[in-house]
Motif scaffolding. Structure first.
Motif, PDB file in Angstrom:
ATOM      1  N   ASP A   1      57.375   2.721 -73.475  1.00  0.00           N
ATOM      2  CA  ASP A   1      56.557   3.160 -74.600  1.00  0.00           C
ATOM      3  C   ASP A   1      55.111   3.389 -74.168  1.00  0.00           C
ATOM      4  N   LYS A   2      54.609   2.491 -73.337  1.00  0.00           N
ATOM      5  CA  LYS A   2      53.238   2.646 -72.835  1.00  0.00           C
ATOM      6  C   LYS A   2      53.099   3.915 -71.995  1.00  0.00           C
ATOM      7  N   MET A   3      54.090   4.164 -71.151  1.00  0.00           N
ATOM      8  CA  MET A   3      54.048   5.377 -70.316  1.00  0.00           C
ATOM      9  C   MET A   3      54.142   6.636 -71.176  1.00  0.00           C
ATOM     10  N   ALA A   4      54.972   6.582 -72.251  1.00  0.00           N
ATOM     11  CA  ALA A   4      55.083   7.753 -73.124  1.00  0.00           C
ATOM     12  C   ALA A   4      53.750   8.026 -73.825  1.00  0.00           C
ATOM     13  N   ARG A   5      53.089   6.948 -74.302  1.00  0.00           N
ATOM     14  CA  ARG A   5      51.765   7.138 -74.933  1.00  0.00           C
ATOM     15  C   ARG A   5      50.757   7.711 -73.937  1.00  0.00           C
ATOM     16  N   GLN A   6      50.813   7.231 -72.710  1.00  0.00           N
ATOM     17  CA  GLN A   6      49.875   7.728 -71.714  1.00  0.00           C
ATOM     18  C   GLN A   6      50.128   9.198 -71.407  1.00  0.00           C
ATOM     19  N   ARG A   7      51.407   9.586 -71.377  1.00  0.00           N
ATOM     20  CA  ARG A   7      51.712  10.998 -71.137  1.00  0.00           C
ATOM     21  C   ARG A   7      51.164  11.878 -72.256  1.00  0.00           C
ATOM     22  N   VAL A   8      51.274  11.391 -73.508  1.00  0.00           N
ATOM     23  CA  VAL A   8      50.730  12.170 -74.635  1.00  0.00           C
ATOM     24  C   VAL A   8      49.218  12.298 -74.508  1.00  0.00           C
ATOM     25  N   LYS A   9      48.553  11.173 -74.167  1.00  0.00           N
ATOM     26  CA  LYS A   9      47.100  11.227 -73.999  1.00  0.00           C
ATOM     27  C   LYS A   9      46.704  12.182 -72.881  1.00  0.00           C
ATOM     28  N   ASP A  10      47.425  12.125 -71.775  1.00  0.00           N
ATOM     29  CA  ASP A  10      47.111  13.017 -70.653  1.00  0.00           C
ATOM     30  C   ASP A  10      47.305  14.473 -71.046  1.00  0.00           C
ATOM     31  N   LYS A  11      48.369  14.753 -71.798  1.00  0.00           N
ATOM     32  CA  LYS A  11      48.618  16.136 -72.205  1.00  0.00           C
ATOM     33  C   LYS A  11      47.518  16.637 -73.136  1.00  0.00           C
ATOM     34  N   ILE A  12      47.095  15.774 -74.080  1.00  0.00           N
ATOM     35  CA  ILE A  12      46.012  16.184 -74.983  1.00  0.00           C
ATOM     36  C   ILE A  12      44.723  16.424 -74.204  1.00  0.00           C
ATOM     37  N   ALA A  13      44.455  15.564 -73.219  1.00  0.00           N
ATOM     38  CA  ALA A  13      43.243  15.746 -72.418  1.00  0.00           C
ATOM     39  C   ALA A  13      43.315  17.042 -71.616  1.00  0.00           C
ATOM     40  N   ARG A  14      44.474  17.345 -71.058  1.00  0.00           N
ATOM     41  CA  ARG A  14      44.610  18.595 -70.298  1.00  0.00           C
ATOM     42  C   ARG A  14      44.449  19.807 -71.201  1.00  0.00           C
ATOM     43  N   ASP A  15      45.068  19.743 -72.382  1.00  0.00           N
ATOM     44  CA  ASP A  15      44.936  20.874 -73.307  1.00  0.00           C
ATOM     45  C   ASP A  15      43.485  21.085 -73.717  1.00  0.00           C
ATOM     46  N   ARG A  16      42.764  19.987 -73.943  1.00  0.00           N
ATOM     47  CA  ARG A  16      41.358  20.102 -74.331  1.00  0.00           C
ATOM     48  C   ARG A  16      40.523  20.716 -73.215  1.00  0.00           C
ATOM     49  N   GLU A  17      40.780  20.283 -71.994  1.00  0.00           N
ATOM     50  CA  GLU A  17      40.044  20.842 -70.856  1.00  0.00           C
ATOM     51  C   GLU A  17      40.367  22.321 -70.676  1.00  0.00           C
ATOM     52  N   GLU A  18      41.656  22.651 -70.846  1.00  0.00           N
ATOM     53  CA  GLU A  18      42.026  24.064 -70.683  1.00  0.00           C
ATOM     54  C   GLU A  18      41.362  24.933 -71.739  1.00  0.00           C
ATOM     55  N   ARG A  19      41.316  24.453 -72.967  1.00  0.00           N
ATOM     56  CA  ARG A  19      40.651  25.238 -74.020  1.00  0.00           C
ATOM     57  C   ARG A  19      39.154  25.346 -73.767  1.00  0.00           C
ATOM     58  N   ALA A  20      38.579  24.267 -73.290  1.00  0.00           N
ATOM     59  CA  ALA A  20      37.143  24.303 -73.012  1.00  0.00           C
ATOM     60  C   ALA A  20      36.819  25.293 -71.903  1.00  0.00           C
ATOM     61  N   GLN A  21      37.650  25.305 -70.850  1.00  0.00           N
ATOM     62  CA  GLN A  21      37.402  26.237 -69.749  1.00  0.00           C
ATOM     63  C   GLN A  21      37.665  27.678 -70.170  1.00  0.00           C
ATOM     64  N   LYS A  22      38.666  27.856 -71.033  1.00  0.00           N
ATOM     65  CA  LYS A  22      39.017  29.214 -71.430  1.00  0.00           C
ATOM     66  C   LYS A  22      37.965  29.839 -72.330  1.00  0.00           C
ATOM     67  N   PHE A  23      37.414  29.038 -73.246  1.00  0.00           N
ATOM     68  CA  PHE A  23      36.483  29.596 -74.226  1.00  0.00           C
ATOM     69  C   PHE A  23      35.044  29.163 -73.983  1.00  0.00           C
ATOM     70  N   GLY A  24      34.780  28.514 -72.874  1.00  0.00           N
ATOM     71  CA  GLY A  24      33.416  28.147 -72.537  1.00  0.00           C
ATOM     72  C   GLY A  24      32.819  27.084 -73.415  1.00  0.00           C
ATOM     73  N   VAL A  25      33.640  26.223 -74.005  1.00  0.00           N
ATOM     74  CA  VAL A  25      33.157  25.142 -74.863  1.00  0.00           C
ATOM     75  C   VAL A  25      33.144  23.870 -74.043  1.00  0.00           C
ATOM     76  N   VAL A  26      32.037  23.143 -74.136  1.00  0.00           N
ATOM     77  CA  VAL A  26      31.893  21.919 -73.366  1.00  0.00           C
ATOM     78  C   VAL A  26      32.796  20.852 -73.987  1.00  0.00           C
ATOM     79  N   SER A  27      33.558  20.188 -73.169  1.00  0.00           N
ATOM     80  CA  SER A  27      34.475  19.151 -73.664  1.00  0.00           C
ATOM     81  C   SER A  27      33.689  17.931 -74.102  1.00  0.00           C
ATOM     82  N   PRO A  28      34.270  17.079 -74.932  1.00  0.00           N
ATOM     83  CA  PRO A  28      33.553  15.870 -75.396  1.00  0.00           C
ATOM     84  C   PRO A  28      33.149  14.965 -74.260  1.00  0.00           C
ATOM     85  N   ALA A  29      33.980  14.883 -73.194  1.00  0.00           N
ATOM     86  CA  ALA A  29      33.634  13.998 -72.085  1.00  0.00           C
ATOM     87  C   ALA A  29      32.372  14.467 -71.389  1.00  0.00           C
TER      88      ALA A  29
END
Length: 306
Positions: free
Chosen positions: A170-198
């Protein structure tokens, strides 16, 4: 003084004739002790009182049976008669003198004492056997309890290992979801030139003013169509999260993002609210796109308990 025969001695001690004859015949007329032992061992036999039928050629208690020279010798007590030359037992031997009353009583007393000793020995032997059986029963019970305890310990260990494995998965599944959301956010930020929250959180440099566009005095620009929305979310404890979503994503995606990245207690049911103008979103609103709800290009949402 003539001795009592084995059969007579047993009958004097109170054994009925049928049992006494069986004991004498079964022990081969070897003596009073062997006959008494046989009676004590077989006293509980179901057929102990069935009529005794002596084998052919045997003499019990002084009864004479003639046998051929080739037959087996008689089991009669030697004190009951003297064998003749033809193999028969002479029960009319004049040398056999009857016992006096005092001699008979003395012999009976000795036999009764012998019987009491035999019975005491038998009781002692039975007590020893019963004690040994009880020891064996306790030993078997302890071994069985040990086996049951071992099986129970093995089952508890298997259950504990299974729960630990489920928690890890369960912990690994939650971590995979978090990693996927982080990757999607970074990809959107790079694609549209928006600075990510981090990167926004780590950046301490002030924003540079944007130079005026050379076409600022030209015709008014056309209305821009936004395909993303920057959402700032205020959590229950007052902290905030900022993320970028697709304009066509449903509001439910924002709620999932809060569930994964927020610090709301596990199992806490909550919904989202727009403060200006105040609007508490329903489950039906969760299925609508952000653009349709007026949350594009940016919006502020507040997490509230249901």
């Amino acid at each position: 003084m003539a001795e009592l025969t084995t059969l007579e001695s047993l009958m004097e001690m109170g054994f009925d004739r049928n049992r006494a004859e069986k004991a004498v015949a079964s022990t081969g007329n070897q003596g009073i002790e062997q006959a008494m032992d046989w009676l004590m061992v077989h006293e509980s036999d179901p057929d102990i009182d069935e009529p005794f039928v002596p084998p052919v050629g045997n003499v019990v208690g002084g009864a004479a049976v003639t046998q051929s020279p080739t037959d087996e010798p008689s089991i009669a007590d030697p004190a009951e008669g003297t064998a003749g030359g033809d193999g028969s037992i002479d029960v009319d031997d004049p040398s056999k003198v009857p016992l006096s009353e005092e001699e008979r009583l003395e012999q009976v007393r000795r036999l009764e004492e012998l019987m009491r000793l035999k019975q005491a020995e038998r009781r002692e032997r039975e007590r020893a056997e019963e004690l040994e059986r009880e020891k064996q029963r306790r030993k078997d019970g302890q071994e069985l309890q040990h086996i049951r305890q071992k099986l129970q310990d093995d089952d508890m260990k298997k259950l504990s290992d299974q729960r630990m494995k489920e928690k890890m998965e369960d912990k690994m599944a939650r971590q995979r979801v978090k990693d996927k959301i982080a990757r999607d956010r970074e990809e959107r930020a790079q694609k549209f030139g928006v600075v990510s929250p981090a990167s926004t959180a780590t950046s301490s440099q002030p924003a540079q003013p944007t130079p005026p566009s050379p076409t600022s005095h030209g015709p008014p620009p056309t209305k821009k169509e936004y395909d993303e929305s920057r959402i700032q979310i205020r959590l229950l404890d007052g902290s905030t999260l900022t993320a970028v979503f697709k304009a066509q994503e449903q509001l439910a995606a924002v709620r999932v993002y809060v569930q994964v990245n927020g610090n709301t207690p596990e199992g806490q049911d909550f919904t989202l609210l727009s403060p200006y103008p105040r609007n508490e979103y329903t489950e039906l609103d969760m299925e609508k796109p952000l653009k349709e709800l007026g949350l594009v290009p940016s919006a502020v949402l507040v997490v509230i308990k249901k």
